[in-house]
Design an enzyme around this catalytic site. Structure first.
Site, PDB file in Angstrom:
ATOM      1  N   ASP A   2       0.831  -1.200   0.000  1.00 21.28           N
ATOM      2  CA  ASP A   2       0.000   0.000   0.000  1.00 21.28           C
ATOM      3  C   ASP A   2       0.870   1.255   0.000  1.00 21.28           C
ATOM      4  O   ASP A   2       1.948   1.268   0.587  1.00 21.28           O
ATOM      5  CB  ASP A   2      -0.908  -0.010   1.239  1.00 21.28           C
ATOM      6  CG  ASP A   2      -2.078   0.952   1.085  1.00 21.28           C
ATOM      7  OD1 ASP A   2      -2.319   1.433  -0.042  1.00 21.28           O
ATOM      8  OD2 ASP A   2      -2.740   1.230   2.095  1.00 21.28           O
ATOM      9  N   TRP A   7       2.937   7.931  -2.622  1.00 22.27           N
ATOM     10  CA  TRP A   7       4.359   8.079  -2.970  1.00 22.27           C
ATOM     11  C   TRP A   7       4.503   8.964  -4.200  1.00 22.27           C
ATOM     12  O   TRP A   7       5.336   9.879  -4.242  1.00 22.27           O
ATOM     13  CB  TRP A   7       4.963   6.691  -3.227  1.00 22.27           C
ATOM     14  CG  TRP A   7       6.420   6.696  -3.539  1.00 22.27           C
ATOM     15  CD1 TRP A   7       7.454   6.615  -2.651  1.00 22.27           C
ATOM     16  CD2 TRP A   7       7.012   6.798  -4.847  1.00 22.27           C
ATOM     17  NE1 TRP A   7       8.655   6.654  -3.319  1.00 22.27           N
ATOM     18  CE2 TRP A   7       8.420   6.764  -4.661  1.00 22.27           C
ATOM     19  CE3 TRP A   7       6.497   6.913  -6.136  1.00 22.27           C
ATOM     20  CZ2 TRP A   7       9.310   6.837  -5.724  1.00 22.27           C
ATOM     21  CZ3 TRP A   7       7.397   6.989  -7.196  1.00 22.27           C
ATOM     22  CH2 TRP A   7       8.775   6.956  -6.985  1.00 22.27           C
ATOM     23  N   ARG A  15      -0.482   9.076 -10.078  1.00 22.74           N
ATOM     24  CA  ARG A  15      -0.529   7.863  -9.249  1.00 22.74           C
ATOM     25  C   ARG A  15       0.093   6.649  -9.941  1.00 22.74           C
ATOM     26  O   ARG A  15       0.736   5.829  -9.309  1.00 22.74           O
ATOM     27  CB  ARG A  15      -1.992   7.524  -8.899  1.00 22.74           C
ATOM     28  CG  ARG A  15      -2.681   8.528  -7.990  1.00 22.74           C
ATOM     29  CD  ARG A  15      -4.145   8.121  -7.775  1.00 22.74           C
ATOM     30  NE  ARG A  15      -4.270   6.765  -7.263  1.00 22.74           N
ATOM     31  CZ  ARG A  15      -4.134   6.431  -5.970  1.00 22.74           C
ATOM     32  NH1 ARG A  15      -3.920   7.361  -5.070  1.00 22.74           N
ATOM     33  NH2 ARG A  15      -4.233   5.173  -5.600  1.00 22.74           N
ATOM     34  N   HIS A  19       2.550   3.132  -9.025  1.00 19.60           N
ATOM     35  CA  HIS A  19       2.327   1.708  -9.293  1.00 19.60           C
ATOM     36  C   HIS A  19       3.520   1.113 -10.046  1.00 19.60           C
ATOM     37  O   HIS A  19       3.948  -0.001  -9.773  1.00 19.60           O
ATOM     38  CB  HIS A  19       1.040   1.504 -10.099  1.00 19.60           C
ATOM     39  CG  HIS A  19      -0.199   1.937  -9.359  1.00 19.60           C
ATOM     40  ND1 HIS A  19      -0.416   1.639  -8.042  1.00 19.60           N
ATOM     41  CD2 HIS A  19      -1.296   2.644  -9.765  1.00 19.60           C
ATOM     42  CE1 HIS A  19      -1.583   2.148  -7.657  1.00 19.60           C
ATOM     43  NE2 HIS A  19      -2.120   2.764  -8.685  1.00 19.60           N
ATOM     44  N   SER A  48     -10.612  -7.207  -4.332  1.00 22.52           N
ATOM     45  CA  SER A  48     -11.897  -7.225  -5.037  1.00 22.52           C
ATOM     46  C   SER A  48     -12.586  -5.863  -4.935  1.00 22.52           C
ATOM     47  O   SER A  48     -13.469  -5.545  -5.723  1.00 22.52           O
ATOM     48  CB  SER A  48     -12.796  -8.349  -4.507  1.00 22.52           C
ATOM     49  OG  SER A  48     -12.398  -8.793  -3.233  1.00 22.52           O
ATOM     50  N   GLU A  49     -12.132  -5.037  -3.976  1.00 19.44           N
ATOM     51  CA  GLU A  49     -12.722  -3.693  -3.821  1.00 19.44           C
ATOM     52  C   GLU A  49     -12.040  -2.657  -4.737  1.00 19.44           C
ATOM     53  O   GLU A  49     -12.572  -1.575  -4.950  1.00 19.44           O
ATOM     54  CB  GLU A  49     -12.618  -3.232  -2.357  1.00 19.44           C
ATOM     55  CG  GLU A  49     -13.540  -3.971  -1.388  1.00 19.44           C
ATOM     56  CD  GLU A  49     -13.052  -5.383  -1.041  1.00 19.44           C
ATOM     57  OE1 GLU A  49     -11.815  -5.605  -1.025  1.00 19.44           O
ATOM     58  OE2 GLU A  49     -13.896  -6.268  -0.810  1.00 19.44           O
ATOM     59  N   TRP A  51     -11.747  -2.531  -7.817  1.00 16.58           N
ATOM     60  CA  TRP A  51     -12.475  -2.231  -9.056  1.00 16.58           C
ATOM     61  C   TRP A  51     -13.203  -0.898  -8.947  1.00 16.58           C
ATOM     62  O   TRP A  51     -13.574  -0.292  -9.949  1.00 16.58           O
ATOM     63  CB  TRP A  51     -13.511  -3.319  -9.375  1.00 16.58           C
ATOM     64  CG  TRP A  51     -12.936  -4.669  -9.675  1.00 16.58           C
ATOM     65  CD1 TRP A  51     -13.002  -5.763  -8.853  1.00 16.58           C
ATOM     66  CD2 TRP A  51     -12.250  -5.097 -10.863  1.00 16.58           C
ATOM     67  NE1 TRP A  51     -12.378  -6.835  -9.451  1.00 16.58           N
ATOM     68  CE2 TRP A  51     -11.914  -6.463 -10.683  1.00 16.58           C
ATOM     69  CE3 TRP A  51     -11.873  -4.464 -12.050  1.00 16.58           C
ATOM     70  CZ2 TRP A  51     -11.226  -7.204 -11.646  1.00 16.58           C
ATOM     71  CZ3 TRP A  51     -11.193  -5.209 -13.011  1.00 16.58           C
ATOM     72  CH2 TRP A  51     -10.873  -6.558 -12.802  1.00 16.58           C
ATOM     73  N   ARG A  53     -12.049   1.857  -8.146  1.00 15.71           N
ATOM     74  CA  ARG A  53     -11.200   3.006  -8.481  1.00 15.71           C
ATOM     75  C   ARG A  53     -11.549   3.554  -9.865  1.00 15.71           C
ATOM     76  O   ARG A  53     -12.205   2.876 -10.648  1.00 15.71           O
ATOM     77  CB  ARG A  53      -9.734   2.581  -8.452  1.00 15.71           C
ATOM     78  CG  ARG A  53      -9.304   2.225  -7.057  1.00 15.71           C
ATOM     79  CD  ARG A  53      -7.822   2.035  -6.980  1.00 15.71           C
ATOM     80  NE  ARG A  53      -7.457   1.803  -5.587  1.00 15.71           N
ATOM     81  CZ  ARG A  53      -6.232   1.939  -5.094  1.00 15.71           C
ATOM     82  NH1 ARG A  53      -5.250   2.306  -5.892  1.00 15.71           N
ATOM     83  NH2 ARG A  53      -5.988   1.724  -3.834  1.00 15.71           N
ATOM     84  N   LEU A 113      11.504 -20.274  -3.959  1.00 19.19           N
ATOM     85  CA  LEU A 113      10.481 -19.421  -3.349  1.00 19.19           C
ATOM     86  C   LEU A 113       9.101 -19.644  -3.978  1.00 19.19           C
ATOM     87  O   LEU A 113       8.967 -19.730  -5.194  1.00 19.19           O
ATOM     88  CB  LEU A 113      10.881 -17.951  -3.538  1.00 19.19           C
ATOM     89  CG  LEU A 113       9.879 -16.901  -3.048  1.00 19.19           C
ATOM     90  CD1 LEU A 113       9.830 -16.857  -1.535  1.00 19.19           C
ATOM     91  CD2 LEU A 113      10.233 -15.519  -3.604  1.00 19.19           C
ATOM     92  N   ARG A 173      -4.827  -1.844   9.085  1.00 17.29           N
ATOM     93  CA  ARG A 173      -5.973  -2.687   8.733  1.00 17.29           C
ATOM     94  C   ARG A 173      -5.483  -3.921   8.003  1.00 17.29           C
ATOM     95  O   ARG A 173      -4.423  -3.895   7.378  1.00 17.29           O
ATOM     96  CB  ARG A 173      -6.888  -1.940   7.747  1.00 17.29           C
ATOM     97  CG  ARG A 173      -7.757  -0.879   8.311  1.00 17.29           C
ATOM     98  CD  ARG A 173      -8.813  -0.500   7.276  1.00 17.29           C
ATOM     99  NE  ARG A 173      -8.246   0.220   6.128  1.00 17.29           N
ATOM    100  CZ  ARG A 173      -8.055   1.541   6.084  1.00 17.29           C
ATOM    101  NH1 ARG A 173      -8.396   2.273   7.109  1.00 17.29           N
ATOM    102  NH2 ARG A 173      -7.547   2.110   5.015  1.00 17.29           N
ATOM    103  N   GLU A 186       1.819 -12.939  13.058  1.00 18.61           N
ATOM    104  CA  GLU A 186       2.302 -11.693  13.656  1.00 18.61           C
ATOM    105  C   GLU A 186       2.062 -10.552  12.668  1.00 18.61           C
ATOM    106  O   GLU A 186       2.390 -10.665  11.484  1.00 18.61           O
ATOM    107  CB  GLU A 186       3.807 -11.795  13.962  1.00 18.61           C
ATOM    108  CG  GLU A 186       4.148 -12.824  15.023  1.00 18.61           C
ATOM    109  CD  GLU A 186       3.554 -12.478  16.393  1.00 18.61           C
ATOM    110  OE1 GLU A 186       3.369 -11.279  16.688  1.00 18.61           O
ATOM    111  OE2 GLU A 186       3.269 -13.417  17.164  1.00 18.61           O
TER     112      GLU A 186
HETATM  113  C1  IPE Z   1      -1.402   0.190  -3.441  1.00 23.44           C
HETATM  114  O1  IPE Z   1      -1.200   1.548  -3.498  1.00 23.44           O
HETATM  115  C2  IPE Z   1      -1.564  -0.444  -4.798  1.00 23.44           C
HETATM  116  C3  IPE Z   1      -2.897  -0.977  -5.113  1.00 23.44           C
HETATM  117  C4  IPE Z   1      -3.905  -1.091  -4.281  1.00 23.44           C
HETATM  118  C5  IPE Z   1      -3.099  -1.444  -6.479  1.00 23.44           C
HETATM  119  P1  IPE Z   1      -2.410   2.555  -3.494  1.00 23.44           P
HETATM  120  O2  IPE Z   1      -2.810   2.808  -4.922  1.00 23.44           O
HETATM  121  O3  IPE Z   1      -3.490   2.076  -2.606  1.00 23.44           O
HETATM  122  O4  IPE Z   1      -1.719   3.860  -2.913  1.00 23.44           O
HETATM  123  P2  IPE Z   1      -2.351   4.919  -1.912  1.00 23.44           P
HETATM  124  O5  IPE Z   1      -2.914   4.179  -0.734  1.00 23.44           O
HETATM  125  O6  IPE Z   1      -3.387   5.672  -2.673  1.00 23.44           O
HETATM  126  O7  IPE Z   1      -1.167   5.770  -1.542  1.00 23.44           O
HETATM  127 MG    MG Z   2      -4.068   2.470  -0.633  1.00 20.34          MG
END
Ligand code: IPE
Ligand code: MG
Length: 232
Positions: A2, A7, A15, A19, A48-49, A51, A53, A113, A173, A186
């Site tokens: 996440d 970043w 954004r 990625h 699954s959530e 989508w 975006r 691995l 979370r 852990e």
């Molecule tokens: C995680 O980074 C990558 C995916 C869920 C695909 P985010 O895209 O959630 O980045 P933030 O949380 O908006 O910074």
């Molecule tokens: Mg995020």
């Protein structure tokens, strides 16, 4: 994994650049896991959530997944890594579904691995899917079944339960990741954003894990007893 978006935003970049950098972090993390002797690495790439975006971000993530498979599969295979994708892949387009199963088939007999990518995955989906699949095979279990009956139908049914869960990006979370399997895992949370995660950050997480006492419901004294017995 996440924090990609944040970043990028901090660097005044779109954004999707986050990625893209995130794929690099994954590459570095896989390498570090191999060096450290980690046997199983499971990463949450797309829930699954996710989508929900914006459509252009979703389609960028899908094409990034496809490109990652195309570009990396040879080196994954060359490094004796077994690749597995968990989640409901029926929503991916045909090309992506084919690339996924080709990569899985190619690497199926590797012994290094075990790299699992969770894509269109959700922990509740996993449990529900397992129950349905089990009952399809064994309708007689509808009246009563055990955890052991269900186990082989879960996505990670053939893997040990995870020792350590790492969430990057500051959120505290689980967000529907491997709910069943994380029962005694852990949990480790770091503010480091995923694109900034690397070998050093992984080592810090593992060092924190090494200081934990895993009691699995027992008392500290009981654990000390087993250690004494073992070295008596
Ligand atoms: C995680 O980074 C990558 C995916 C869920 C695909 P985010 O895209 O959630 O980045 P933030 O949380 O908006 O910074
Ligand atoms: Mg995020």
């Amino acid at each position: 994994m996440d924090g990609n978006g944040r970043w990028a935003k901090r660097r005044f970049m779109p954004r999707i650049m986050g990625h893209q950098r995130g794929v690099e972090s994954l590459r570095v993390t896989v390498k570090a896991c191999r060096d450290l002797g980690v046997e199983y690495l499971t990463v949450f790439a797309f829930s699954s959530e996710n989508w929900r975006r914006p459509a252009d971000e979703v389609s960028f993530l899908m094409s990034l997944f496809m490109k990652m498979l195309e570009r990396e599969v040879a080196s994954i295979h060359g490094n004796n890594i077994r690749l597995k994708i968990i989640g409901d892949r029926s929503h991916f387009d045909d090309n992506l579904q084919r690339a996924i199963s080709d990569a899985e088939t190619l690497t199926a007999n590797n012994t290094g691995l075990m790299l699992t990518i969770a894509a269109n995955y959700g922990g509740r989906w996993d449990v529900m899917h397992a129950v349905h699949a089990m009952l399809r095979d064994h309708p007689e279990l509808a009246a009563s079944f055990t955890e052991a009956d269900l186990q082989p139908y879960l996505s990670m049914g053939d893997a040990p339960e995870p020792d350590l869960f790492i969430r990057t990006g500051g959120e505290k979370r689980i967000s529907n990741f491997m709910l069943w399997q994380l029962a005694y895992t852990e949990l480790y949370f770091t503010d480091t954003l995923w694109p900034a995660f690397g070998r050093r950050a992984l080592e810090l997480a593992i060092a924190s894990y090494q200081h934990r006492e895993r009691r699995f419901g027992r008392t500290s004294d009981q654990l000390a007893g087993t250690v004494k017995e073992r070295y008596a």
